[in-house]
Structure formats: C-alpha cells, structure tokens
Enzyme design. Structure first.
Site, PDB file in Angstrom:
ATOM      1  N   HIS A  31      -6.729  22.327   6.997  1.00  0.00           N
ATOM      2  CA  HIS A  31      -6.107  21.301   7.739  1.00  0.00           C
ATOM      3  C   HIS A  31      -7.259  20.366   8.764  1.00  0.00           C
ATOM      4  O   HIS A  31      -7.721  19.966   9.428  1.00  0.00           O
ATOM      5  CB  HIS A  31      -5.894  22.259   9.041  1.00  0.00           C
ATOM      6  CG  HIS A  31      -5.112  23.336   8.877  1.00  0.00           C
ATOM      7  ND1 HIS A  31      -3.789  22.772   8.876  1.00  0.00           N
ATOM      8  CD2 HIS A  31      -5.117  24.445   8.250  1.00  0.00           C
ATOM      9  CE1 HIS A  31      -2.748  24.293   8.942  1.00  0.00           C
ATOM     10  NE2 HIS A  31      -4.263  25.316   8.430  1.00  0.00           N
ATOM     11  N   SER A  33     -19.313  -6.022   3.190  1.00  0.00           N
ATOM     12  CA  SER A  33     -18.241  -7.282   4.667  1.00  0.00           C
ATOM     13  C   SER A  33     -19.019  -8.667   4.400  1.00  0.00           C
ATOM     14  O   SER A  33     -20.445  -8.721   4.678  1.00  0.00           O
ATOM     15  CB  SER A  33     -18.125  -6.405   5.502  1.00  0.00           C
ATOM     16  OG  SER A  33     -18.481  -7.264   6.264  1.00  0.00           O
ATOM     17  N   LYS A  75     -22.323  -3.004   5.793  1.00  0.00           N
ATOM     18  CA  LYS A  75     -21.339  -2.141   5.146  1.00  0.00           C
ATOM     19  C   LYS A  75     -21.509  -2.235   3.417  1.00  0.00           C
ATOM     20  O   LYS A  75     -22.141  -3.229   2.977  1.00  0.00           O
ATOM     21  CB  LYS A  75     -20.101  -2.773   5.860  1.00  0.00           C
ATOM     22  CG  LYS A  75     -19.562  -3.069   7.370  1.00  0.00           C
ATOM     23  CD  LYS A  75     -19.184  -1.676   7.003  1.00  0.00           C
ATOM     24  CE  LYS A  75     -17.454  -1.985   7.032  1.00  0.00           C
ATOM     25  NZ  LYS A  75     -16.559  -1.102   6.974  1.00  0.00           N
ATOM     26  N   ASN A 106     -18.736  -0.919   1.405  1.00  0.00           N
ATOM     27  CA  ASN A 106     -16.842   0.407   1.331  1.00  0.00           C
ATOM     28  C   ASN A 106     -16.850   0.530   0.074  1.00  0.00           C
ATOM     29  O   ASN A 106     -17.218   0.486  -1.296  1.00  0.00           O
ATOM     30  CB  ASN A 106     -16.845  -0.870   1.924  1.00  0.00           C
ATOM     31  CG  ASN A 106     -16.706  -1.711   3.417  1.00  0.00           C
ATOM     32  OD1 ASN A 106     -17.367  -1.692   3.815  1.00  0.00           O
ATOM     33  ND2 ASN A 106     -16.445  -2.904   3.649  1.00  0.00           N
ATOM     34  N   GLU A 122     -10.188   2.748  -2.221  1.00  0.00           N
ATOM     35  CA  GLU A 122      -8.733   1.939  -1.146  1.00  0.00           C
ATOM     36  C   GLU A 122      -8.050   1.827  -2.550  1.00  0.00           C
ATOM     37  O   GLU A 122      -7.098   1.814  -1.589  1.00  0.00           O
ATOM     38  CB  GLU A 122      -9.030   1.160  -0.088  1.00  0.00           C
ATOM     39  CG  GLU A 122     -10.286   1.787   0.766  1.00  0.00           C
ATOM     40  CD  GLU A 122     -11.152   1.045   1.722  1.00  0.00           C
ATOM     41  OE1 GLU A 122     -10.813   0.857   2.806  1.00  0.00           O
ATOM     42  OE2 GLU A 122     -12.055   0.860   1.290  1.00  0.00           O
ATOM     43  N   LYS A 152      12.388  -4.094 -16.703  1.00  0.00           N
ATOM     44  CA  LYS A 152      10.969  -4.478 -17.585  1.00  0.00           C
ATOM     45  C   LYS A 152       9.624  -4.794 -16.264  1.00  0.00           C
ATOM     46  O   LYS A 152       8.598  -4.224 -16.836  1.00  0.00           O
ATOM     47  CB  LYS A 152      10.846  -5.370 -18.084  1.00  0.00           C
ATOM     48  CG  LYS A 152      12.400  -5.086 -19.685  1.00  0.00           C
ATOM     49  CD  LYS A 152      11.935  -6.111 -20.559  1.00  0.00           C
ATOM     50  CE  LYS A 152      13.406  -5.607 -21.398  1.00  0.00           C
ATOM     51  NZ  LYS A 152      14.628  -5.402 -21.198  1.00  0.00           N
TER      52      LYS A 152
HETATM   53  N1  ARG Z   1      17.672  -9.552 -21.597  1.00  0.00           N
HETATM   54  C1  ARG Z   1      18.368  -8.327 -21.510  1.00  0.00           C
HETATM   55  C2  ARG Z   1      17.380  -6.786 -20.963  1.00  0.00           C
HETATM   56  O1  ARG Z   1      16.837  -6.687 -21.343  1.00  0.00           O
HETATM   57  C3  ARG Z   1      18.751  -8.246 -23.324  1.00  0.00           C
HETATM   58  C4  ARG Z   1      20.009  -7.699 -23.601  1.00  0.00           C
HETATM   59  C5  ARG Z   1      21.177  -8.415 -23.109  1.00  0.00           C
HETATM   60  N2  ARG Z   1      22.489  -8.368 -23.621  1.00  0.00           N
HETATM   61  C6  ARG Z   1      23.369  -8.907 -23.368  1.00  0.00           C
HETATM   62  N3  ARG Z   1      24.309  -8.570 -23.386  1.00  0.00           N
HETATM   63  N4  ARG Z   1      23.256  -9.715 -22.752  1.00  0.00           N
HETATM   64  O2  ARG Z   1      18.076  -6.239 -21.045  1.00  0.00           O
END
Ligand code: ARG
Length: 460
Positions: free
Chosen positions: A158, A279, A285, A287, A292, A327
């Site tokens: 705590h 700072s 300071k 930091n 952080e 991605k």
């Molecule tokens: N750039 C697309 C992805 O990242 C690749 C696959 C796309 N396929 C399609 N049939 N449009 O998913």
C-alpha cells in the site's frame, strides 16, 4: 501519368485519387520488403521444384529480386503509392527489371497468403530481437542485484513501509516479471511459426505445389492447416501485442519505482546524468524523463492491443482489407517495446544506490513490528493477541518518537512480560531479513542463491 494496376483488367474507370491515397499502405508496409523478398524467393524456388516454372526462370526471378533488395537498401528504389503496397511495388519492379518472366512469380499465390506470411516472418524476427534485448536487460538487473545482497531497504505494501527487505531481492522481483514476459513471447512465437503460403486468396491453388518445401525454406515449423484461416486470422499479432503490453506494464512498474526513488522525498537512488534531463526554467532540476517516457509509452502499446482486437472482431472469413490496418500497431509496438527495453538496459547501471538512505528509511515506519509479533508467538502468545500487543507498542512508539528497537527492555516488557533480552536480535533490520530464510524469502543468503539460479536460467 497514372500507374497501371496489376489488377486493372476488369476495370473501366481508374481508381479515384482519394481512394488511391486512402488505401495505399506502401508508406508503412515497405518495412516488410526484406521478408517479402525472402518469401517470394522461397515461393519461386518451390514453383521450380514442382516444375511450374523452369530452373532458368527461377534463377532470373531470384536474381531480379536480389537486385531489387540491393536497390531498396541503397535507397534507390522509388516507391509508388499507386501500386498500393510493398508487394505490388516489388512485383512491378521485378517485371521492369527482368521482363515478362517476372510475371510468373505470382503463380499460385495471392497477396492474401503473401502478406500473412510476411507479417509472420517479420514478427518472428521482431520477437527474437526483443527476446535478446530482454536477456540483456535481465543480465544488467541480475548484476545490480548481486551487488546489493546485503542492502536493506523498506519493503512496501500500500506504499506504506511494511517490512525490511533486501534491495537485491526487490530487483530480482523485476527479473522474474521479465522471465514470464519472455516465456509468453516464446510461446506466441511457437504458435505463429506456421506458413500460410499456398492458401492463395482463400481456397488454395490448382497448381501441384509443395507447401512443406516452402515452409522449410522459410524456417517455419510447417504449413498452416486451413487456407481460409491462414489468410484471415491475425490472432498471432494480438497474442504478441498482449505479451508486449505486459512487458510494458512491467517496465512501467519499474519506471514508477525509479521515479519515486529518485525524488527528494525518497532519495533512494540517483540516475545517471546521461539518462536524465533538466528543466528549462528550474535550474536545480534533474528529471527522470526516461522512466517517465517508458511509463507513458505503455499507453500506446496497450492501445495497439485494443486496436488489433477491434480490427479482428466480427470479421467474416476469409481475408478482408481491414487486415491492412494490422501493420502500424505491430510496427509501433515492436519499436516502442524494443526502445524501452534498450534504454532501460543502458540506464540501470548508471543508478547510484544510496544505501544509507535506504537503511534509514527502513528504520522509520516500524518495519520490524511483524517480527516482534512472531517473537511473541514463539513464546506461546496467540498471533492475534501478539498483533494487538505489538500494535499498542507501536502506538506508544509513535507518541514517544521511538522505534521498537530503541525502546528499553523494561519499556517493552510493559506490553508483554514474556519479552526478554534476546528480542533485540529480531528487532534489528538485519535480524528481520536474516530470519526469512527460505526459498523465495528475502534473507541475504537466499538472495545470493536466487541470483545463481537466475543466472543459470538466463544462460539456459
Ligand atoms: N496490403 C494488403 C494488406 O496489407 C495486402 C493484401 C491485399 N489483398 C487484397 N486482395 N486486396 O493486407
């Protein structure tokens, strides 16, 4: 001039420029170029192996792909947004590089199984890199712990002083968190290391492909079982991101302690100048910005996990373009976690430990009160009564400004007549930690043994 689309055959009207910009992923998925080329090379080798392309065609295509890789690495490759993604950019360049034969590369393949393969290959490398970086961090932490096996500090529950512990024990708690994190990553790596190629768009392909051949060439444990599943699911990214989120949550806990410990209120440690910032207005300071920022980046990694979960939710089989959104969270998570682990590895050895301050802090806060209760239990008092007695002694100590160990025997005996001279051995901080002498306990001897085991596990 507009670029001709590789899929443009059935279209009368060109892609709207808004759509072109909206749907292009090459701005970020170009990071996949190396694994994309590796996947293509393995694929065309397999095509030659089963006789779908000739050996000569294979060699021309492989040489073309290698040349493209060199161009990309030399910064001489011009990425074209109109070609949507990394896959079509490389394929189009292959055709301009080696001529008509380049058009055979995509035989028996779709971007759907291609991208599913690329992402797995990329993540596999990422996990290996991250694992290595985490081993380095653990190594640094174990070294730190080994230098602090007799350093007494207050342990907290705590955020209140609870019982004295050894600093090395505290640091080894961090090391344990990282061991589990690494186990989760390795578990996820095992499950994701299967190869989608051959699934093509969703149903498989009519060519006499040899999926085991391609899988072996790319270092996968084998081909995926079901084509619909293989092109569509991104659960392996979610698993990875969940494991990565836990790495960050753990780092954020360490970060929080470092922030607290380096404050004037605690003064347990000082972080190296190279890992702190000043700072612009307050000259005094220093930091703990690195800690952080690590704490702060935990938010984005957890956010990426949520993004991936929501991306996958309710997607019907099989591939959907939604998956292109996988991605950026993946790259961001990989970059963030790796950067945090590396900066921690650099920072931890710069930490100066103020052992006197740690000791003094453990002396405040009646951290040996439980030891006195245990002492009374050993003299035959029931634990609940012992708890009550010691509570009263602490209350009196607070009023008179004395720690339990600073009271005289006569003073202590006012609370329980069973108390004898030997009580002072257990009321000291040293006595308190030494007494917790079992596996997992904070006794210096146990901490030393734990360090040996941690080193063995790290090497093993
Ligand atoms: N750039 C697309 C992805 O990242 C690749 C696959 C796309 N396929 C399609 N049939 N449009 O998913």
């Amino acid at each position: 001039m507009t670029t001709k689309k590789p899929w443009g055959g059935r279209f009368d009207v060109e892609t709207d420029s808004l759509v072109e910009a909206f749907s292009a992923s090459v701005g970020f998925d170009r990071r996949l170029y190396r694994v994309d080329i590796a996947g293509s090379i393995a694929h065309v080798r397999m095509l030659a192996h089963v006789g779908v392309v000739t050996e000569q065609e294979r060699d021309t295509i492989v040489a073309g792909l290698e040349a493209i890789k060199t161009q990309i690495e030399a910064g001489e490759f011009e990425w074209d947004e109109a070609l949507e993604d990394v896959h079509m950019n490389i394929e189009a360049r292959l055709v301009s590089e080696v001529g008509e034969v380049g058009k055979k590369l995509h035989t028996g393949r779709s971007r759907n199984d291609q991208v599913a393969t690329d992402v797995r290959l990329y993540l596999r490398e990422g996990i290996d890199q991250l694992n290595q970086a985490m081993v380095a961090l653990q190594g640094v932490l174990i070294d730190l712990a080994a230098a602090e096996t007799d350093t007494i500090m207050p342990g907290f529950t705590h955020m209140q002083i609870a019982q004295p512990v050894i600093l090395g024990h505290h640091i080894l708690a961090w090391v344990e968190m990282l061991f589990r994190d690494r186990a989760r990553l390795s578990d996820c790596r095992k499950r994701m290391n299967v190869m989608p190629l051959g699934s093509a768009a969703l149903a498989g392909t009519t060519y006499p492909i040899d999926r085991a051949f391609t899988a072996k060439a790319l270092g996968f444990d084998g081909p995926t079982e079901n084509s619909l599943d293989a092109v569509s699911d991104r659960d392996f990214l979610i698993e990875f991101n969940a494991a990565a989120a836990l790495v960050m949550v753990h780092l954020s806990r360490i970060a929080e302690e470092l922030v607290l410990w380096s404050s004037a209120q605690f003064e347990f440690i000082e972080l190296g100048d190279g890992f702190c910032t000043g700072s612009s207005i307050m000259p005094q300071k220093k930091n703990p910005d690195v800690a952080e920022l690590v704490r702060g980046k935990t938010g984005r990694v957890c956010g990426n996990l949520m993004a991936l979960l929501m991306l996958m939710k309710a997607q019907p089989l099989a591939y959907n373009r939604d998956n292109q959104e996988d991605k950026e969270p993946l790259f961001d998570t990989l970059d963030s976690v790796l950067a945090c682990v590396k900066v921690f590895t650099g920072m931890m050895p710069t930490m100066t430990i103020k052992r006197d301050q740690l000791y003094a802090a453990a002396r405040r806060g009646y951290s040996t009160a439980t030891d006195l209760a245990d002492y009374l239990v050993k003299k035959g008092v029931a634990f609940r009564d012992a708890h009550e007695i010691v509570g009263k002694a602490v209350r009196a100590g607070i009023d008179s400004g004395k720690d339990l160990s600073e009271m005289s025997l006569v003073e202590l005996q006012q609370f329980a007549k069973d108390i004898e001279q030997d009580v002072f051995e257990i009321l000291t901080l040293e006595g308190s930690v030494v007494a917790r002498n079992h596996l997992g306990g904070t006794a210096p001897e146990q901490v030393r043994l734990a360090i040996v085991r941690a080193r063995q596990r790290l090497d093993g």
